[in-house]
Design a protein around this motif. Structure first.
Motif, PDB file in Angstrom:
ATOM      1  N   PRO A  55      30.118 -90.645  -9.863  1.00 55.50           N
ATOM      2  CA  PRO A  55      29.463 -89.730 -10.827  1.00 55.50           C
ATOM      3  C   PRO A  55      28.867 -88.498 -10.160  1.00 55.50           C
ATOM      4  N   PHE A  56      28.315 -88.685  -8.940  1.00 50.88           N
ATOM      5  CA  PHE A  56      27.735 -87.534  -8.237  1.00 50.88           C
ATOM      6  C   PHE A  56      28.804 -86.488  -7.928  1.00 50.88           C
ATOM      7  N   LEU A  57      29.972 -86.945  -7.468  1.00 55.77           N
ATOM      8  CA  LEU A  57      31.044 -86.003  -7.141  1.00 55.77           C
ATOM      9  C   LEU A  57      31.546 -85.281  -8.392  1.00 55.77           C
ATOM     10  N   ILE A  58      31.574 -86.006  -9.529  1.00 50.43           N
ATOM     11  CA  ILE A  58      31.999 -85.355 -10.775  1.00 50.43           C
ATOM     12  C   ILE A  58      31.016 -84.257 -11.178  1.00 50.43           C
ATOM     13  N   VAL A  59      29.701 -84.584 -11.102  1.00 49.93           N
ATOM     14  CA  VAL A  59      28.680 -83.591 -11.454  1.00 49.93           C
ATOM     15  C   VAL A  59      28.715 -82.420 -10.473  1.00 49.93           C
ATOM     16  N   LEU A  60      28.907 -82.728  -9.178  1.00 52.37           N
ATOM     17  CA  LEU A  60      28.979 -81.668  -8.166  1.00 52.37           C
ATOM     18  C   LEU A  60      30.163 -80.740  -8.446  1.00 52.37           C
ATOM     19  N   LYS A  61      31.283 -81.324  -8.832  1.00 48.42           N
ATOM     20  CA  LYS A  61      32.481 -80.527  -9.140  1.00 48.42           C
ATOM     21  C   LYS A  61      32.209 -79.597 -10.329  1.00 48.42           C
ATOM     22  N   ILE A  62      31.570 -80.116 -11.376  1.00 48.42           N
ATOM     23  CA  ILE A  62      31.308 -79.285 -12.562  1.00 48.42           C
ATOM     24  C   ILE A  62      30.318 -78.173 -12.235  1.00 48.42           C
ATOM     25  N   SER A  63      29.383 -78.442 -11.300  1.00 42.90           N
ATOM     26  CA  SER A  63      28.374 -77.424 -10.981  1.00 42.90           C
ATOM     27  C   SER A  63      28.989 -76.187 -10.329  1.00 42.90           C
ATOM     28  N   PHE A  64      30.181 -76.327  -9.720  1.00 38.59           N
ATOM     29  CA  PHE A  64      30.858 -75.182  -9.104  1.00 38.59           C
ATOM     30  C   PHE A  64      31.920 -74.582 -10.019  1.00 38.59           C
ATOM     31  N   ALA A  65      31.962 -75.031 -11.288  1.00 44.17           N
ATOM     32  CA  ALA A  65      32.967 -74.525 -12.234  1.00 44.17           C
ATOM     33  C   ALA A  65      32.397 -73.343 -13.016  1.00 44.17           C
ATOM     34  N   GLU A  66      33.259 -72.712 -13.775  1.00 42.54           N
ATOM     35  CA  GLU A  66      32.868 -71.567 -14.602  1.00 42.54           C
ATOM     36  C   GLU A  66      32.710 -72.017 -16.050  1.00 42.54           C
ATOM     37  N   GLN A  67      31.684 -71.468 -16.725  1.00 48.10           N
ATOM     38  CA  GLN A  67      31.446 -71.814 -18.130  1.00 48.10           C
ATOM     39  C   GLN A  67      32.568 -71.277 -19.008  1.00 48.10           C
ATOM     40  N   LEU A  68      33.119 -72.133 -19.886  1.00 49.81           N
ATOM     41  CA  LEU A  68      34.194 -71.728 -20.788  1.00 49.81           C
ATOM     42  C   LEU A  68      33.886 -72.186 -22.206  1.00 49.81           C
ATOM     43  N   LEU A  69      34.434 -71.468 -23.191  1.00 49.58           N
ATOM     44  CA  LEU A  69      34.354 -71.924 -24.581  1.00 49.58           C
ATOM     45  C   LEU A  69      35.624 -72.709 -24.868  1.00 49.58           C
ATOM     46  N   ALA A  70      35.700 -73.885 -24.314  1.00 54.53           N
ATOM     47  CA  ALA A  70      36.899 -74.688 -24.445  1.00 54.53           C
ATOM     48  C   ALA A  70      36.529 -76.154 -24.360  1.00 54.53           C
ATOM     49  N   GLN A  71      37.518 -76.991 -24.315  1.00 47.61           N
ATOM     50  CA  GLN A  71      37.309 -78.418 -24.197  1.00 47.61           C
ATOM     51  C   GLN A  71      38.084 -78.932 -22.987  1.00 47.61           C
ATOM     52  N   PRO A  72      37.467 -79.312 -21.904  1.00 46.78           N
ATOM     53  CA  PRO A  72      36.019 -79.333 -21.656  1.00 46.78           C
ATOM     54  C   PRO A  72      35.477 -77.932 -21.413  1.00 46.78           C
ATOM     55  N   PRO A  73      34.143 -77.755 -21.533  1.00 50.40           N
ATOM     56  CA  PRO A  73      33.566 -76.400 -21.446  1.00 50.40           C
ATOM     57  C   PRO A  73      33.349 -75.902 -20.018  1.00 50.40           C
ATOM     58  N   TYR A  74      34.299 -76.140 -19.145  1.00 50.19           N
ATOM     59  CA  TYR A  74      34.195 -75.638 -17.768  1.00 50.19           C
ATOM     60  C   TYR A  74      35.603 -75.498 -17.218  1.00 50.19           C
ATOM     61  N   SER A  75      35.735 -74.605 -16.224  1.00 52.60           N
ATOM     62  CA  SER A  75      37.056 -74.334 -15.648  1.00 52.60           C
ATOM     63  C   SER A  75      37.399 -75.375 -14.589  1.00 52.60           C
ATOM     64  N   ALA A  76      38.682 -75.436 -14.263  1.00 53.11           N
ATOM     65  CA  ALA A  76      39.134 -76.342 -13.206  1.00 53.11           C
ATOM     66  C   ALA A  76      38.904 -75.696 -11.845  1.00 53.11           C
ATOM     67  N   LEU A  77      38.605 -76.523 -10.851  1.00 46.11           N
ATOM     68  CA  LEU A  77      38.379 -75.985  -9.505  1.00 46.11           C
ATOM     69  C   LEU A  77      39.692 -75.672  -8.802  1.00 46.11           C
ATOM     70  N   LEU A  78      40.730 -76.440  -9.105  1.00 45.96           N
ATOM     71  CA  LEU A  78      42.031 -76.222  -8.478  1.00 45.96           C
ATOM     72  C   LEU A  78      42.977 -75.614  -9.503  1.00 45.96           C
ATOM     73  N   GLU A  79      43.557 -74.466  -9.187  1.00 49.79           N
ATOM     74  CA  GLU A  79      44.500 -73.815 -10.080  1.00 49.79           C
ATOM     75  C   GLU A  79      45.840 -73.639  -9.371  1.00 49.79           C
ATOM     76  N   ARG A  80      46.899 -73.938 -10.109  1.00 49.42           N
ATOM     77  CA  ARG A  80      48.229 -73.824  -9.522  1.00 49.42           C
ATOM     78  C   ARG A  80      48.733 -72.384  -9.651  1.00 49.42           C
ATOM     79  N   GLY A  81      49.175 -71.817  -8.552  1.00 50.50           N
ATOM     80  CA  GLY A  81      49.660 -70.446  -8.549  1.00 50.50           C
ATOM     81  C   GLY A  81      51.102 -70.346  -8.999  1.00 50.50           C
ATOM     82  N   ALA A  82      51.619 -69.093  -8.997  1.00 55.48           N
ATOM     83  CA  ALA A  82      52.990 -68.858  -9.456  1.00 55.48           C
ATOM     84  C   ALA A  82      54.009 -69.511  -8.539  1.00 55.48           C
ATOM     85  N   GLU A  83      53.698 -69.616  -7.252  1.00 57.15           N
ATOM     86  CA  GLU A  83      54.635 -70.213  -6.297  1.00 57.15           C
ATOM     87  C   GLU A  83      54.395 -71.706  -6.103  1.00 57.15           C
ATOM     88  N   GLY A  84      53.570 -72.277  -6.947  1.00 54.08           N
ATOM     89  CA  GLY A  84      53.343 -73.726  -6.868  1.00 54.08           C
ATOM     90  C   GLY A  84      52.193 -74.133  -5.971  1.00 54.08           C
TER      91      GLY A  84
END
Length: 325
Positions: A55-84
């Protein structure tokens, strides 16, 4: 491992091993080669990893995310680029927001103040109680311990609600004082800091009494007898012998009250007013009312860091008092 443990064990152990999750956990530990002492040590570590670290790692991960108006209301820390490829995106804006907004700093300070004063009041009230219990005849000690522990058999929420009936303007206390002619108009006690302190001290007093009692009950009476033989008065013997030797119990009890009171939410919400700002209440509002999960996670991580610092300080004071004893 579970099967081997069940063979030749006590009836209670065999009954516990009938629960499939416990049996599976023991078999998994045995399959990993962690039998015997290693298995016994591995269980609490597995418990901490599952119910604290994850649970601590999950909360820590969300604390470094960006606020979004979506479900869930935060961005992902890892994003896949155009080259994979994967790109790690850490947003420090939530922690910067905590530093820049003075409200959070004041709330943390207020929480520390309320928790410290509550722990101090518990110490002033609980020390004489624990001392009297430790000096009571052995036949009475279990009864007195039962009276201290008895409130835990009732729901925490119900006990806090009971104080609303006592502290209200038309509550029991005001009605009794008016009936006795001591006051003409009700005293405003609900929705004040006084009500918050009353609720916290009442709820957490046993956490101060029990470690103090355990420490005082083990004190060697021959030390006090030797002090009396040398002409020391009782209060002087108390200050020179009993009080220094009970410091480990004071530190343990103070920590057990201070740490949960620091993040208390139910008592400030039910008994406190709008001016009663504590970090637990702010955390709840950020998470559920504002749906600002990243900011709420950053508040939680900052509070947890503060608790860890306090626990490290407590451990250092404990080791120092034991070394000087």
């Amino acid at each position: 491992m579970g099967d081997r443990l069940a063979q030749g064990s006590e009836p209670l152990v065999r009954t516990l091993l009938r629960f499939a999750p416990l049996r599976w956990a023991l078999n998994a530990i045995g399959a990993l080669g962690l039998a015997g002492r290693r298995g016994v040590i591995a269980l609490p570590y597995a418990w901490l990893a599952l119910f604290f670290l994850v649970p601590f790692l999950i909360v820590l991960k969300i604390s470094f995310a960006e606020q979004l108006l979506a479900q869930p209301p935060y961005s992902a820390l890892l994003e896949r680029g155009a080259e994979g490829g994967l790109t790690l995106k850490l947003h420090l804006s939530n922690y910067r927001f905590l530093i820049e907004d003075a409200l959070y700093f004041k709330t943390y300070l207020r929480s520390v103040e309320v928790a410290f004063c509550s722990a101090l009041m518990c110490l002033v009230i609980g020390y004489p109680m624990a001392y009297a219990m430790a000096r009571a005849p052995s036949a009475w000690r279990n009864v007195l311990l039962m009276l201290v522990v008895l409130p835990f058999w009732t729901s925490f929420l119900l006990r806090v609600y009971a104080w609303i009936g006592l502290l209200n303007n038309n509550g029991v206390i005001n009605n009794v004082l008016i009936a006795l002619g001591l006051i003409d108009t009700p005293i405003v006690m609900m929705r004040t800091n006084f009500a918050v302190y009353v609720g916290i001290v009442y709820s957490y007093l046993p956490f101060m009494v029990l470690p103090l009692y355990a420490t005082l009950e083990k004190l060697d009476d021959t030390l006090l007898e030797a002090a009396a033989d040398l002409g020391s008065r009782p209060w002087r013997a108390f200050l020179a012998i009993t009080l220094p030797l009970s410091v480990p119990g004071i530190i343990a009890g103070f920590s057990l009250v201070f740490i949960p009171a620091l993040g208390e939410f139910v008592i400030p919400d039910l008994l406190g007013g709008t001016d009663t700002l504590m970090i637990g209440k702010v955390l709840w509002e950020e998470f559920f009312a504002n749906r600002a999960w990243p900011v709420a996670s950053a508040v939680a991580i900052a509070m947890l860091s503060l608790v860890v610092l306090i626990m490290l300080l407590q451990g250092w004071l404990q080791r120092r008092s034991e070394a000087s004893a």
